[in-house]
Motif scaffolding. Structure first.
Motif, mmCIF file in Angstrom:
data_model
loop_
_atom_site.group_PDB
_atom_site.id
_atom_site.type_symbol
_atom_site.label_atom_id
_atom_site.label_comp_id
_atom_site.label_asym_id
_atom_site.label_seq_id
_atom_site.Cartn_x
_atom_site.Cartn_y
_atom_site.Cartn_z
ATOM 1 N N VAL A 1 2.483 1.747 -3.437
ATOM 2 C CA VAL A 1 1.554 2.279 -4.444
ATOM 3 C C VAL A 1 1.264 3.745 -4.164
ATOM 4 C CG1 VAL A 1 -0.820 2.126 -5.299
ATOM 5 C CG2 VAL A 1 0.553 0.055 -5.083
ATOM 6 N N ARG B 1 4.103 5.749 -5.399
ATOM 7 C CA ARG B 1 4.052 5.810 -6.861
ATOM 8 C C ARG B 1 3.029 6.856 -7.307
ATOM 9 N NH1 ARG B 1 2.560 0.211 -9.297
ATOM 10 N NH2 ARG B 1 3.779 -0.539 -7.532
ATOM 11 N N ARG B 2 1.899 6.895 -6.589
ATOM 12 C CA ARG B 2 0.872 7.890 -6.929
ATOM 13 C C ARG B 2 1.398 9.294 -6.698
ATOM 14 N NH1 ARG B 2 -4.066 7.604 -3.664
ATOM 15 N NH2 ARG B 2 -4.898 8.998 -5.227
ATOM 16 N N GLU C 1 -9.871 11.663 -2.147
ATOM 17 C CA GLU C 1 -10.171 10.239 -2.082
ATOM 18 C C GLU C 1 -11.544 9.980 -1.465
ATOM 19 O OE1 GLU C 1 -6.759 8.281 -0.429
ATOM 20 O OE2 GLU C 1 -5.474 9.167 -1.954
ATOM 21 N N ARG D 1 3.515 10.365 -9.481
ATOM 22 C CA ARG D 1 2.737 10.564 -10.693
ATOM 23 C C ARG D 1 2.017 11.905 -10.668
ATOM 24 N NH1 ARG D 1 -0.680 5.425 -11.146
ATOM 25 N NH2 ARG D 1 1.247 4.265 -11.373
ATOM 26 N N PHE E 1 0.841 -1.195 0.000
ATOM 27 C CA PHE E 1 0.000 0.000 0.000
ATOM 28 C C PHE E 1 0.876 1.246 0.000
ATOM 29 C CE2 PHE E 1 -3.124 2.667 2.688
ATOM 30 C CZ PHE E 1 -3.752 3.156 1.565
#
Lengths: 274, 316
Positions: free
Chosen positions: A40, A43-44, A109, A47, A37
Motif C-alpha cells: 500500500v 501504491r501511495r 502523516e 500516486r 503495508f
C-alpha cells in the motif's frame, strides 16, 4: 422506529445476544515487515505524482545542464569520462532527493494524525519506520536508474564495473539521507516540509561538490564538513580510481550517526507515552 | 450530589475482569489538573457515556485508558490487561475525534492496510457493511464527508473484533443526519454485546444511546448512574425570585426543604433548583421578602450545567 425505541430494544436484546464464540488469534504479529503495508505504501508513492516526477526529472535535467557538454565525453577522470563523473554525481543527488523526501513524509502523516492512529493498532513503530525507508529507497533506485539511462544515452562511458559500482554506491549511500529525512520529518511540524528540504538539499549538493567542482579554495575546505561530501567521494571512487580518504569515511559515518540518532531521538519522543 | 448505583447488571461470580478499571487516576499538565482523581469500573457489555463539558478531562482520561499517556498516579486496566497490551492484542480499539486517516488512501485501502496490522481481523466487507459505508469503499478518504470519515474510523475499530470500543466525541462536527446514522450503526453493534465507552458533550446522545452516564467535570466524576437517573435530576424546576437580602436562616431553611438541589444568589436574584417547586414557592412567599417569583421547568442542559458547574472547586 424512533431512536428511543431502538435504544430500548437494543438494550433488551443485549441480555440474550451472545458474542461470536470463535475466538480470534490475538497474539500480535511478529516479523519486522508487513507485505500488505509495504504494498500500500508503494501504491501511495506511485500516486504521489508530483514527488515522483520531481525526483525523477530534476536530476536528469541537472545532468543535462551541467554534463551535456560534448567536450566532457573525451576528458578522462581515471576509469571513465567527465560525463560519467557528472552522471554519478547527479544519480547521488536524485537518490538523496528520493530518500530525504521519503523519510520526511512522516511529517505529513504526523500532521494528519496517522501515526497516532497507528499507535492504536498492534503495528510496531519499527515496522512503520523500516517500511518508510524501504519505500524511499525504491524511489531512490528509480532515480539512479533514470539518471544512469540518460547519462549513458548522453555518452557517459567508463569501465563497465566502475559505472555500475558508482551508481550502486550512490543508491546505497543515499540511505544516510533517509535518516536525515526522518529526522527532519519528525522535527519539522510543517506539512510542506519538502519545500524547506528541497532548497536545503540543493544547497548541500552544491556545497558538497555534486553540481560543480570544489576546486582548491576555502570552499573546498568547508565542503569537507558538508554531509554530501563524503558520500560523493565514495560514490566517485570506482570511477576516478582514487582511494577513498579516511576523511570521506569519517564524514559519512559521522553524519549517518548524527542523522540516525536524531531520527531515533525524535521517533522515540513521538511514540513515547507522556 | 454524587450518586452511585453503577452496576446495571449484576456481576456473575468469578466472571471476566472489568472491561475498564480505572483507580485513583491523576494527570496534570503543568498546573492544570486535567484528571483529578477518577475511579471508574465498567463491566463487560455496558454502554457508557462519558459526559462532560469541553475541558472536563474526557480526552485525557481516554488517552490514559488507551495507553497513549501514562498517569501521574493511579492504575489503568483494560480487560484485566495493561492498556498497551490490550491494544496489541486487539481487545480494545478506539475511534478518535479527528484525524488519523490518510487523505490519499481510499476507504477500502485504509481498511485493508489496517487489517494487515492484526494477526486475524474481520473482513473488510464485513466491517464496511457494519459501519454502513460498503458503497464508498473506492472513494478517496479526502473526499469523504466528516460523517463518512467517522464511520470509516468506526469500521477500522471493528477490525480486530474488540471486546471494548472507546470513542472520543465521535460525532463532533457532524450534521444531524450524519450523527443519527453513526449512532444507528454503533447501537446495532452494541446489541451484539460489545462494551462501549463514548465521550460526548451532547446530553441527548448520552441519554439516547448509553445505559449508563458518567458525568465528569474538572477532572472528576460528579455523577454516575443510569440514563433514567440522570433524567430524574433534570425533572426538577428552577424557582427564581428577587430577594435583596438572603439571611443565613432563610438559606438554611431553603436548603432544608425536601427536593432542593441547590440554592444560589446571583446579584439580587435567588435561584433554587428543586424537584418540589411548590414547597420552595410557599416558603419564599410566607417567610421571606422575595418578590417576582418565577417557576420554570429545567431542561437536561440545565441539570447538566448544575452538576458540572456546582462542583467547581468544592469537593462533593
Amino acid at each position: 422506529m424512533t431512536t428511543t425505541e431502538t435504544a430500548t430494544t437494543a438494550t433488551a436484546a443485549r441480555g440474550t445476544a451472545q458474542r461470536p464464540t470463535a475466538a480470534p488469534d490475538r497474539t500480535p504479529r511478529t516479523g519486522l515487515l508487513n507485505g500488505r503495508f509495504l504494498a500500500v505504501e508503494l501504491r501511495r508513492l506511485l500516486r504521489n505524482r508530483r514527488t515522483v516526477i520531481f525526483t525523477l526529472v530534476m536530476p536528469p535535467v541537472f545532468f543535462l545542464i551541467f554534463g551535456a557538454n560534448a567536450g566532457y565525453r573525451h576528458q578522462s577522470v581515471g576509469h571513465g569520462n567527465v560525463t560519467a563523473f557528472i552522471m554519478v554525481s547527479m544519480a547521488l543527488y536524485g537518490a538523496m532527493l528520493a530518500t530525504t523526501g521519503g523519510g520526511a513524509s512522516v511529517s505529513v502523516e504526523r500532521a494528519q494524525g496517522w501515526t497516532r492512529q497507528l499507535r492504536l493498532t498492534p503495528l510496531r513503530p519499527a515496522t512503520y519506520v523500516t517500511t518508510k525507508v524501504l519505500v524511499a529507497m525504491v524511489l531512490g533506485l528509480a532515480a539512479v536508474v533514470v539518471v544512469g539511462a540518460v547519462g549513458l544515452a548522453e555518452g557517459a562511458t567508463g569501465q563497465g564495473g566502475a559505472l555500475v559500482w558508482s551508481l550502486l554506491l550512490a543508491w546505497v549511500g543515499s540511505v544516510v539521507f533517509a535518516a536525515f529525512g526522518l529526522f527532519m520529518g519528525y522535527l519539522l511540524p510543517a506539512e510542506n516540509v519538502m519545500q524547506i528540504l528541497g532548497p536545503v538539499l540543493a544547497l548541500l549538493a552544491f556545497a558538497g561538490g555534486l553540481f560543480v567542482p570544489l576546486g582548491d579554495g576555502v570552499f573546498a575546505q568547508i565542503a569537507k564538513a558538508v554531509p554530501t561530501y563524503g558520500v560523493a567521494q565514495i560514490v566517485r571512487a570506482p570511477l576516478t580510481g582514487e582511494s577513498v580518504t579516511g576523511w570521506a569515511v569519517l564524514n559519512v559515518v559521522g553524519w549517518a550517526v548524527v542523522f540516525g540518532l536524531g531520527a531515533a531521538w525524535r521517533f522515540r519522543r513521538d511514540t513515547a507515552r507522556v | 450530589m454524587t450518586f452511585t448505583e453503577t452496576s446495571l447488571r449484576p456481576r456473575a461470580a468469578g466472571d471476566a475482569p472489568p472491561a475498564i478499571d480505572l483507580r485513583g487516576l491523576h494527570k496534570s499538565f503543568g498546573s492544570v489538573h486535567a484528571v483529578d482523581g477518577i475511579d471508574l469500573a465498567v463491566e463487560p457489555g455496558e454502554v457508557v457515556a462519558f459526559l462532560g463539558p469541553n475541558g472536563a478531562g474526557k480526552t485525557t482520561t481516554i488517552d490514559l485508558l488507551l495507553g497513549l499517556s501514562v498517569p501521574d498516579a493511579g492504575t489503568v486496566q483494560v480487560l484485566g490487561l495493561d492498556p498497551t497490551r490490550a491494544i496489541a492484542e486487539g481487545r480494545v480499539s478506539a475511534v478518535m475525534q479527528t484525524g488519523g486517516l490518510l487523505k490519499d488512501l481510499t476507504v477500502g485501502e485504509t481498511v485493508e492496510v489496517t487489517a494487515s496490522f492484526f494477526r486475524s481481523a474481520r473482513s473488510a466487507a464485513e466491517v464496511l457493511g457494519r459501519a454502513g459505508i460498503a458503497d464508498i469503499a473506492g472513494r478517496k478518504v479526502g473526499s469523504c464527508s466528516g460523517g463518512q470519515q467517522q464511520r470509516l474510523r468506526f469500521a477500522l475499530a471493528l477490525l480486530p473484533d474488540p471486546d471494548l470500543i472507546v470513542l472520543d466525541e465521535p460525532t463532533t462536527g457532524m450534521d444531524v443526519e450524519g450523527r443519527r446514522e453513526f449512532w444507528t450503526a454503533l447501537r446495532a453493534d452494541a446489541a451484539r454485546g460489545r462494551t462501549i465507552l463514548f465521550a460526548t458533550h451532547y446530553l441527548d446522545e448520552a441519554d439516547a444511546y448509553a445505559d449508563r452516564i458518567v458525568l465528569v467535570s474538572h477532572g472528576r466524576i460528579v455523577a454516575d448512574g443510569s440514563a433514567a437517573q440522570v433524567k430524574n435530576l433534570a425533572s426538577g424546576r428552577l424557582v427564581s425570585a428577587t430577594l435583596t437580602d438572603l439571611t443565613p436562616a432563610d438559606e438554611a431553611a431553603l436548603r432544608g426543604l425536601p427536593g432542593v438541589q441547590s440554592v444560589e444568589l446571583r446579584g439580587d436574584r435567588l435561584l433554587v433548583r428543586t424537584s418540589d417547586s411548590d414547597g420552595v414557592a410557599r416558603l419564599l412567599l410566607t417567610s421571606t421578602t422575595a418578590t417576582d417569583i418565577e417557576i420554570t421547568a429545567r431542561g437536561l442542559e440545565d441539570a447538566f450545567l448544575a452538576l458540572t458547574s456546582a462542583t467547581a472547586g468544592s469537593p462533593s
